[in-house]
Design an enzyme around this catalytic site. Sequence first.
Site, mmCIF file in Angstrom:
data_model
loop_
_atom_site.group_PDB
_atom_site.id
_atom_site.type_symbol
_atom_site.label_atom_id
_atom_site.label_comp_id
_atom_site.label_asym_id
_atom_site.label_seq_id
_atom_site.Cartn_x
_atom_site.Cartn_y
_atom_site.Cartn_z
ATOM 1 N N GLY A 11 29.538 40.593 37.565
ATOM 2 C CA GLY A 11 30.828 41.248 37.359
ATOM 3 C C GLY A 11 31.630 41.401 38.632
ATOM 4 N N THR A 13 34.026 39.738 39.963
ATOM 5 C CA THR A 13 35.473 39.474 39.974
ATOM 6 C C THR A 13 36.232 40.397 39.024
ATOM 7 O OG1 THR A 13 35.305 37.767 38.253
ATOM 8 C CG2 THR A 13 35.094 37.044 40.549
ATOM 9 N N GLY A 14 35.547 41.384 38.459
ATOM 10 C CA GLY A 14 36.191 42.344 37.576
ATOM 11 C C GLY A 14 36.889 43.445 38.362
ATOM 12 N N ILE A 16 36.298 46.745 39.049
ATOM 13 C CA ILE A 16 35.559 47.503 40.062
ATOM 14 C C ILE A 16 34.651 46.600 40.874
ATOM 15 C CG2 ILE A 16 33.470 48.187 38.786
ATOM 16 C CD1 ILE A 16 35.782 50.423 40.970
ATOM 17 N N GLY A 17 34.198 45.491 40.270
ATOM 18 C CA GLY A 17 33.341 44.556 40.989
ATOM 19 C C GLY A 17 34.028 43.968 42.205
ATOM 20 N N LYS A 133 25.064 53.250 28.424
ATOM 21 C CA LYS A 133 24.504 53.551 29.743
ATOM 22 C C LYS A 133 23.183 54.322 29.615
ATOM 23 C CE LYS A 133 28.712 53.496 32.581
ATOM 24 N NZ LYS A 133 29.586 54.270 33.488
ATOM 25 N N ARG A 137 19.553 53.230 31.154
ATOM 26 C CA ARG A 137 18.717 54.129 31.950
ATOM 27 C C ARG A 137 17.328 54.283 31.338
ATOM 28 N NH1 ARG A 137 21.278 59.395 34.875
ATOM 29 N NH2 ARG A 137 23.194 58.480 35.726
#
Length: 316
Positions: A11, A13-14, A16-17, A133, A137
């Site tokens: 990710g 180039t997304g 937040i990436g 998420k 986890r």
Amino acid sequence: MSLAKNILLFGATGTIGTYILNAILSSRPQFNRIAIFTSPHTASTKAPQLNKLKEQGVEVIVGNIEDENTVKAAYEGIDTVVSALGRNALAQQIPLIRLAAASSSVKWFLPSEYGTDIKYGPSSANEKPHQLKLKVRAYLEDEISRDDLAYSYVVTGPFAEMYLNLLPGFEEAGGWDVKARRAVLLEGEGEISLTTMKDVGILVLNTLLHATTETRNAALCVNSFTTSPDKIQAEFERQLGGQPWQVSRTSLARLRESEAAAWEAGKPAATVLTLRRIWAEGGTLYAKRANGLIGEPKVMGLEEVVANEIERVSKL
């Protein structure tokens, strides 16, 4: 404990990436290898961006994230995996984690956790936006041996830039419209901890550079600063010379009504409304932030964030 030296990002180039990768590249000499895994579609549509990354020494691996053999090959010689996959792709991390644990070289996995603390309190387990998420986890903590793979969750709270903006059609959820000098504040909302997207990258970088027993197999609750809607409003007014604003307030009860209606109607904005309600209830305030565990990196403050938003709007 040895530092991360050979990094693979998913990710990258997304939204937040990109910030995470840029931060890592800013400390390029600290790492032996920096690689990113990207899809054939991205390789085609973002070719100029990927070519620039290659010029900076980034290894670009093109493949299908669901192809186990391709992922296994990408893991060869990698010791640390950083995921910045978006909300809709979070479940894809589970097979990535399984393959990482089986790899002979990968020893550390940072899943895509950037955002709201999904285990802030007892009610967190039932919040709809947290479910994927939480599954990731649970898989890391219950199905994977720590001898095979360590993990770190970089929990940043809401992104400051996104928090400031009014959501079209759902303005009652709060935010600021600098151009129209309009603000909607949530009644009863106290302090909120925010992190700029640039600082997310810096905080991930510093996590990679501070691999200790305290930062591995832990949730690192970090942020840029803590403020309140009223303090944000005051800072906008100060920087804009005291110009009058149209300020209204939404009750938490009204926000909950909008949230429930959005979920019932299947609107994508439902997730944002739920997160806004969680933030208003204090779901980003940690007993102690972990910035100090990762070297207390320099991060942005409220004044700079507000100035950046004013400058952004002035260019529109």
